[in-house]
Scaffold this motif. Sequence first.
Motif, PDB file in Angstrom:
ATOM      1  N   VAL A 225      -3.553  -5.549   0.930  1.00 16.04           N
ATOM      2  CA  VAL A 225      -2.545  -6.136   1.813  1.00 16.04           C
ATOM      3  C   VAL A 225      -1.173  -5.755   1.273  1.00 16.04           C
ATOM      4  O   VAL A 225      -0.923  -5.851   0.060  1.00 16.04           O
ATOM      5  CB  VAL A 225      -2.662  -7.677   1.872  1.00 16.04           C
ATOM      6  CG1 VAL A 225      -1.828  -8.210   3.039  1.00 16.04           C
ATOM      7  CG2 VAL A 225      -4.103  -8.117   2.000  1.00 16.04           C
ATOM      8  N   HIS A 229       3.059  -2.206   6.571  1.00 16.37           N
ATOM      9  CA  HIS A 229       1.717  -1.892   7.072  1.00 16.37           C
ATOM     10  C   HIS A 229       1.395  -0.407   6.935  1.00 16.37           C
ATOM     11  O   HIS A 229       0.343  -0.044   6.379  1.00 16.37           O
ATOM     12  CB  HIS A 229       1.594  -2.312   8.540  1.00 16.37           C
ATOM     13  CG  HIS A 229       0.309  -1.868   9.176  1.00 16.37           C
ATOM     14  ND1 HIS A 229      -0.885  -2.530   8.990  1.00 16.37           N
ATOM     15  CD2 HIS A 229       0.033  -0.795   9.980  1.00 16.37           C
ATOM     16  CE1 HIS A 229      -1.847  -1.900   9.641  1.00 16.37           C
ATOM     17  NE2 HIS A 229      -1.321  -0.847  10.264  1.00 16.37           N
ATOM     18  N   VAL A 256      -0.129  -8.151   6.726  1.00 10.42           N
ATOM     19  CA  VAL A 256      -0.806  -9.441   6.830  1.00 10.42           C
ATOM     20  C   VAL A 256      -1.453  -9.633   8.200  1.00 10.42           C
ATOM     21  O   VAL A 256      -2.615 -10.037   8.312  1.00 10.42           O
ATOM     22  CB  VAL A 256       0.188 -10.584   6.542  1.00 10.42           C
ATOM     23  CG1 VAL A 256      -0.409 -11.936   6.941  1.00 10.42           C
ATOM     24  CG2 VAL A 256       0.584 -10.592   5.072  1.00 10.42           C
ATOM     25  N   VAL A 259      -4.600  -7.362   8.642  1.00  9.00           N
ATOM     26  CA  VAL A 259      -5.715  -7.792   7.800  1.00  9.00           C
ATOM     27  C   VAL A 259      -6.311  -9.097   8.328  1.00  9.00           C
ATOM     28  O   VAL A 259      -7.538  -9.264   8.384  1.00  9.00           O
ATOM     29  CB  VAL A 259      -5.258  -7.947   6.337  1.00  9.00           C
ATOM     30  CG1 VAL A 259      -6.354  -8.583   5.486  1.00  9.00           C
ATOM     31  CG2 VAL A 259      -4.866  -6.587   5.764  1.00  9.00           C
ATOM     32  N   SER A 289      -0.732  -7.722  -3.332  1.00  2.77           N
ATOM     33  CA  SER A 289      -1.807  -7.875  -2.354  1.00  2.77           C
ATOM     34  C   SER A 289      -2.441  -9.254  -2.466  1.00  2.77           C
ATOM     35  O   SER A 289      -2.721  -9.914  -1.455  1.00  2.77           O
ATOM     36  CB  SER A 289      -2.859  -6.780  -2.561  1.00  2.77           C
ATOM     37  OG  SER A 289      -3.910  -6.896  -1.627  1.00  2.77           O
ATOM     38  N   VAL A 296      -2.557 -14.371   4.679  1.00  6.87           N
ATOM     39  CA  VAL A 296      -3.765 -14.033   5.447  1.00  6.87           C
ATOM     40  C   VAL A 296      -4.615 -15.277   5.631  1.00  6.87           C
ATOM     41  O   VAL A 296      -5.101 -15.565   6.740  1.00  6.87           O
ATOM     42  CB  VAL A 296      -4.559 -12.918   4.746  1.00  6.87           C
ATOM     43  CG1 VAL A 296      -5.880 -12.679   5.464  1.00  6.87           C
ATOM     44  CG2 VAL A 296      -3.745 -11.628   4.693  1.00  6.87           C
TER      45      VAL A 296
END
Length: 301
Positions: A225, A229, A256, A259, A289, A296
């Motif tokens: 993550v 992006h 985010v 994912v 991440s 997330v």
Amino acid sequence: MRLGMSITSGYPGLDGTAAVGSLLERGRVASQAGLDHLTLGDQHATGSFSYVQNVPAIGRIMADWPRDKPIGLLLLLPLWNPVIAAEQIGTLAAMSDAPFIVQTGIGSGAGQFDALGADLSSRGRITDASITAMKELFAGKQVTAPDFDIIDASISPRPPQPVEWWIGSGVAPAAIDRAAREGDAWYTSPGLDGDALAVAADSYRSACERHGRTPRIALRRDILVGDDHDATVRLARSVIERGYRGMDTQIIAGGVEHVAERMASFESINVDDIVARTITVDQSTALRSIELLADVRAAIA
């Protein structure tokens, strides 16, 4: 759907001190991210490749992990004496107020089996026998197990909270049946995806029905993550192109929102838990991440 993580235990190119430091730092960040559970993997006789052993490492991580959240480890049971394994888990579980997670697997690789004097060909049968012995030890019984030359064994301390057995397997009928018969959850192979995953999930639910068990699916996914992006996707693609674990489309990488959408899609096959593992990247990228997994988790909660 809960979101937890399995912290990477292997650190190629780092010496033991640096490898342990990297793992513990990731554990602290995972704790701060408020994830639902945390586990460590299991591998042995890796030579010069630094692989941090899970029992001492998880004990140290538990000093930073909330006592009311599940934590645990993977045990490749054919490589463990069940009394030793049960004793280690009993002590670790006594440090927590939450259920302790025991992930199991039959293991692979002739190198580590030979190094530990284990028989690769009997690993399925030995796994079943080990699970039976350990469950009896956790229940306070005195155990005699001819498969391990164990006579009248008992342990203390025993886990004060229920142990959650997450049985790892691929798609072989015997493996899925073991997960349904012996487990509180089916811990899926990280390489399983798409139609094959959906078909295997149906097989697992059918097996649970035969054994009178409630199905629960814990899905392992390797992830990355990032804040950007496109840059995160490019970085993940470069890792995949170097032959990362033989996986490609199974890896989830991006910002985010992306994912979270990918993880939420597994609700269609009734996944209960996702276990995220950060792909092989530098430490600062891995830590970011893990931090973003908090966002997330909030998105899929």
